[in-house]
Enzyme design. Structure first.
Site, PDB file in Angstrom:
ATOM      1  N   ASP A   1      -0.924  15.643   6.260  1.00  0.00           N
ATOM      2  CA  ASP A   1      -1.796  15.029   5.257  1.00  0.00           C
ATOM      3  C   ASP A   1      -3.057  15.869   5.080  1.00  0.00           C
ATOM      4  O   ASP A   1      -4.145  15.486   5.493  1.00  0.00           O
ATOM      5  CB  ASP A   1      -2.146  13.609   5.707  1.00  0.00           C
ATOM      6  CG  ASP A   1      -3.010  12.869   4.691  1.00  0.00           C
ATOM      7  OD1 ASP A   1      -2.934  13.209   3.491  1.00  0.00           O
ATOM      8  OD2 ASP A   1      -3.750  11.963   5.108  1.00  0.00           O
TER       9      ASP A   1
ATOM     10  N   GLU B   1     -11.322   9.490  -2.921  1.00  0.00           N
ATOM     11  CA  GLU B   1     -12.204   9.728  -1.783  1.00  0.00           C
ATOM     12  C   GLU B   1     -13.209  10.839  -2.058  1.00  0.00           C
ATOM     13  O   GLU B   1     -13.083  11.587  -3.036  1.00  0.00           O
ATOM     14  CB  GLU B   1     -11.386  10.037  -0.531  1.00  0.00           C
ATOM     15  CG  GLU B   1     -10.587  11.316  -0.602  1.00  0.00           C
ATOM     16  CD  GLU B   1      -9.511  11.378   0.469  1.00  0.00           C
ATOM     17  OE1 GLU B   1      -9.547  12.325   1.269  1.00  0.00           O
ATOM     18  OE2 GLU B   1      -8.637  10.483   0.502  1.00  0.00           O
TER      19      GLU B   1
ATOM     20  N   HIS C   1      -7.308   4.549  -5.002  1.00  0.00           N
ATOM     21  CA  HIS C   1      -8.607   4.915  -4.441  1.00  0.00           C
ATOM     22  C   HIS C   1      -8.800   6.426  -4.448  1.00  0.00           C
ATOM     23  O   HIS C   1      -7.870   7.195  -4.256  1.00  0.00           O
ATOM     24  CB  HIS C   1      -8.834   4.308  -3.053  1.00  0.00           C
ATOM     25  CG  HIS C   1      -7.868   4.707  -1.989  1.00  0.00           C
ATOM     26  ND1 HIS C   1      -7.912   5.922  -1.343  1.00  0.00           N
ATOM     27  CD2 HIS C   1      -6.850   4.024  -1.410  1.00  0.00           C
ATOM     28  CE1 HIS C   1      -6.962   5.974  -0.416  1.00  0.00           C
ATOM     29  NE2 HIS C   1      -6.299   4.844  -0.443  1.00  0.00           N
TER      30      HIS C   1
ATOM     31  N   ASP D   1      -2.938   5.687  -2.792  1.00  0.00           N
ATOM     32  CA  ASP D   1      -3.885   6.693  -2.325  1.00  0.00           C
ATOM     33  C   ASP D   1      -3.837   7.888  -3.279  1.00  0.00           C
ATOM     34  O   ASP D   1      -2.823   8.584  -3.367  1.00  0.00           O
ATOM     35  CB  ASP D   1      -3.474   7.106  -0.906  1.00  0.00           C
ATOM     36  CG  ASP D   1      -4.366   8.157  -0.291  1.00  0.00           C
ATOM     37  OD1 ASP D   1      -5.285   8.638  -0.964  1.00  0.00           O
ATOM     38  OD2 ASP D   1      -4.113   8.511   0.880  1.00  0.00           O
TER      39      ASP D   1
ATOM     40  N   ASP E   1      -5.999  10.433  -3.029  1.00  0.00           N
ATOM     41  CA  ASP E   1      -6.707  11.522  -2.354  1.00  0.00           C
ATOM     42  C   ASP E   1      -8.038  11.827  -3.060  1.00  0.00           C
ATOM     43  O   ASP E   1      -8.793  10.925  -3.369  1.00  0.00           O
ATOM     44  CB  ASP E   1      -5.817  12.761  -2.260  1.00  0.00           C
ATOM     45  CG  ASP E   1      -4.750  12.631  -1.186  1.00  0.00           C
ATOM     46  OD1 ASP E   1      -4.903  11.772  -0.302  1.00  0.00           O
ATOM     47  OD2 ASP E   1      -3.757  13.381  -1.237  1.00  0.00           O
TER      48      ASP E   1
ATOM     49  N   CYS F   1      -6.813  14.073   7.104  1.00  0.00           N
ATOM     50  CA  CYS F   1      -6.578  12.667   7.416  1.00  0.00           C
ATOM     51  C   CYS F   1      -7.900  12.014   7.783  1.00  0.00           C
ATOM     52  O   CYS F   1      -8.722  12.594   8.509  1.00  0.00           O
ATOM     53  CB  CYS F   1      -5.587  12.551   8.570  1.00  0.00           C
ATOM     54  SG  CYS F   1      -5.401  10.863   9.194  1.00  0.00           S
TER      55      CYS F   1
ATOM     56  N   GLU G   1     -13.980   4.496   5.280  1.00  0.00           N
ATOM     57  CA  GLU G   1     -13.000   5.031   6.225  1.00  0.00           C
ATOM     58  C   GLU G   1     -13.609   5.276   7.596  1.00  0.00           C
ATOM     59  O   GLU G   1     -14.764   5.669   7.734  1.00  0.00           O
ATOM     60  CB  GLU G   1     -12.417   6.342   5.669  1.00  0.00           C
ATOM     61  CG  GLU G   1     -11.365   6.998   6.555  1.00  0.00           C
ATOM     62  CD  GLU G   1     -10.103   6.170   6.744  1.00  0.00           C
ATOM     63  OE1 GLU G   1     -10.212   5.044   7.279  1.00  0.00           O
ATOM     64  OE2 GLU G   1      -9.018   6.642   6.376  1.00  0.00           O
TER      65      GLU G   1
ATOM     66  N   TYR H   1       0.845  -1.190   0.000  1.00  0.00           N
ATOM     67  CA  TYR H   1       0.000   0.000   0.000  1.00  0.00           C
ATOM     68  C   TYR H   1       0.882   1.242   0.000  1.00  0.00           C
ATOM     69  O   TYR H   1       1.923   1.285   0.680  1.00  0.00           O
ATOM     70  CB  TYR H   1      -0.911   0.014   1.228  1.00  0.00           C
ATOM     71  CG  TYR H   1      -1.832   1.211   1.277  1.00  0.00           C
ATOM     72  CD1 TYR H   1      -2.834   1.372   0.325  1.00  0.00           C
ATOM     73  CD2 TYR H   1      -1.686   2.189   2.250  1.00  0.00           C
ATOM     74  CE1 TYR H   1      -3.674   2.475   0.339  1.00  0.00           C
ATOM     75  CE2 TYR H   1      -2.524   3.293   2.289  1.00  0.00           C
ATOM     76  CZ  TYR H   1      -3.515   3.432   1.333  1.00  0.00           C
ATOM     77  OH  TYR H   1      -4.332   4.525   1.349  1.00  0.00           O
TER      78      TYR H   1
ATOM     79  N   ASN I   1      -9.094  -0.345   6.882  1.00  0.00           N
ATOM     80  CA  ASN I   1      -7.900   0.444   7.183  1.00  0.00           C
ATOM     81  C   ASN I   1      -7.529   0.256   8.651  1.00  0.00           C
ATOM     82  O   ASN I   1      -8.203   0.770   9.533  1.00  0.00           O
ATOM     83  CB  ASN I   1      -8.165   1.922   6.884  1.00  0.00           C
ATOM     84  CG  ASN I   1      -6.968   2.804   7.188  1.00  0.00           C
ATOM     85  OD1 ASN I   1      -5.872   2.326   7.432  1.00  0.00           O
ATOM     86  ND2 ASN I   1      -7.186   4.112   7.176  1.00  0.00           N
TER      87      ASN I   1
ATOM     88  N   ARG J   1     -13.245   5.495  -1.929  1.00  0.00           N
ATOM     89  CA  ARG J   1     -13.191   5.658  -0.476  1.00  0.00           C
ATOM     90  C   ARG J   1     -14.261   6.665  -0.062  1.00  0.00           C
ATOM     91  O   ARG J   1     -14.389   7.729  -0.681  1.00  0.00           O
ATOM     92  CB  ARG J   1     -11.814   6.155  -0.049  1.00  0.00           C
ATOM     93  CG  ARG J   1     -11.763   6.617   1.411  1.00  0.00           C
ATOM     94  CD  ARG J   1     -10.373   7.039   1.817  1.00  0.00           C
ATOM     95  NE  ARG J   1     -10.425   8.134   2.777  1.00  0.00           N
ATOM     96  CZ  ARG J   1      -9.360   8.665   3.386  1.00  0.00           C
ATOM     97  NH1 ARG J   1      -8.156   8.186   3.121  1.00  0.00           N
ATOM     98  NH2 ARG J   1      -9.501   9.667   4.229  1.00  0.00           N
TER      99      ARG J   1
END
Length: 303
Positions: A62, A118, A116, A89, A91, A126, A191, A48, A213, A161
């Site tokens: 983040d 989101e 992914h 990721d 974002d 985060c 998440e 990952y 996660n 996500r």
């Protein structure tokens, strides 16, 4: 030697095959290319690549400060170093739907097996912090449709996500996840689930793979592989764990150096030179071209 022998296309195909078995796949987070090699050597299923880790690697929080080029560049460095599939990721996609389409193709070219997207507003936070804001259904759906339309390799996994659980509750998260699957998402990353029953409810509501996660110091308890497998979770990530372990060890080592004037007390905690050389496959380089790599490793690997 050098980079992985398995092509990105083959990694994606094999990743899809593994997901189709329904077994739980473990993806520890790699904080650099060397740690990706270590993850493979320990027999895990994939790697990952965390946006939080990439930001931290640059000394940044983040909160959406990294750029597509930074994420794609580091993602390529990590993905090409291992035969394992890499999940990255992405974002919020680094912009509006057209930007997101470019993000997908750029990351596809970087060699990842999946990514992914989101549903937070940009700038994001985060996933396990309070104060998150999510976009409306229409915007979230457009993001996933843009991602699915943009990919050229049908085996590239487009995962959605959703962070809506922390904002509107579990029922809203399940409804949002179903919408994202209808929009074309191949898998769902819910998440900040509160407990195992919430993961179980999400799993029961969907017909696509579901990711858990397991990040430390977050909203979710650190469930075991067996606990997650028993409720049908398909992928579990440990996004920041190796970075936290490495930084924790570095903090203790620097404290020891400050106190004693030497790293001597920290040596037992260090990876040995022999182990490092084995992870790097130094011997293969040695045999590749004796005109360049003409040294004897046996004299360098006693510690």
């Amino acid at each position: 030697m050098l980079y992985a022998k398995t092509t990105p296309a083959e990694k994606r195909r094999l990743f899809r095959e593994r997901l189709a078995t329904g077994e739980l796949l473990q993806f520890p987070g790699a904080f650099n290319p060397l740690s990706a090699k270590l993850i493979q050597s320990k027999g895990f299923d994939g790697v990952y690549i965390s946006g939080a880790v990439l930001a931290a690697d640059l000394g940044l929080p983040d909160i959406g400060l990294t750029t597509l080029s930074e994420v794609a560049g580091r993602g390529e460095q990590i993905a090409r170093m291992t035969d394992l599939p890499a999940l990255i990721d992405a974002d919020t996609g680094f912009g509006e739907p057209l930007n997101l389409a470019r993000t997908v193709q750029t990351l596809e070219d970087a060699g990842v097996a999946g990514l992914h997207i989101e549903d937070q507003h940009n700038p994001k936070r985060c996933g396990h912090l309070d104060g998150k804001n999510v976009v409306d259904d229409n915007t979230a759906i457009k993001r996933i449709k843009a991602a699915v339309d943009a990919r050229r390799d049908e085996n590239l996994l487009i995962m959605a996500r959703t962070d809506i659980r922390a904002v509107e509750g579990l029922d809203a998260a399940i409804d949002r996840a179903k919408m994202l699957v209808d929009a074309g998402a191949d898998a769902i990353f819910p998440e900040a689930m509160k407990d195992l029953s919430e993961f179980e409810a999400m799993r029961a509501a969907l017909d696509v793979p579901v990711l858990a996660n397991m990040t430390e110091f977050g909203k979710s308890e650190l469930f075991t592989k067996k606990q997650l497998a028993d409720i049908g979770i398909n992928i579990v990530i440990y996004p920041v764990s190796l970075l936290r372990l490495a930084m924790g060890s570095a903090v203790r080592g620097l404290d020891s150096l400050r106190e004693t004037g030497s790293f001597q007390a920290s040596v037992p905690e260090m990876q040995t030179r022999a182990d490092l050389y084995e992870t790097l496959d130094y011997e293969a380089y040695n045999h590749f071209d004796s005109g360049i790599f003409n040294f004897d490793l046996s004299t360098h690997t006693k510690h």
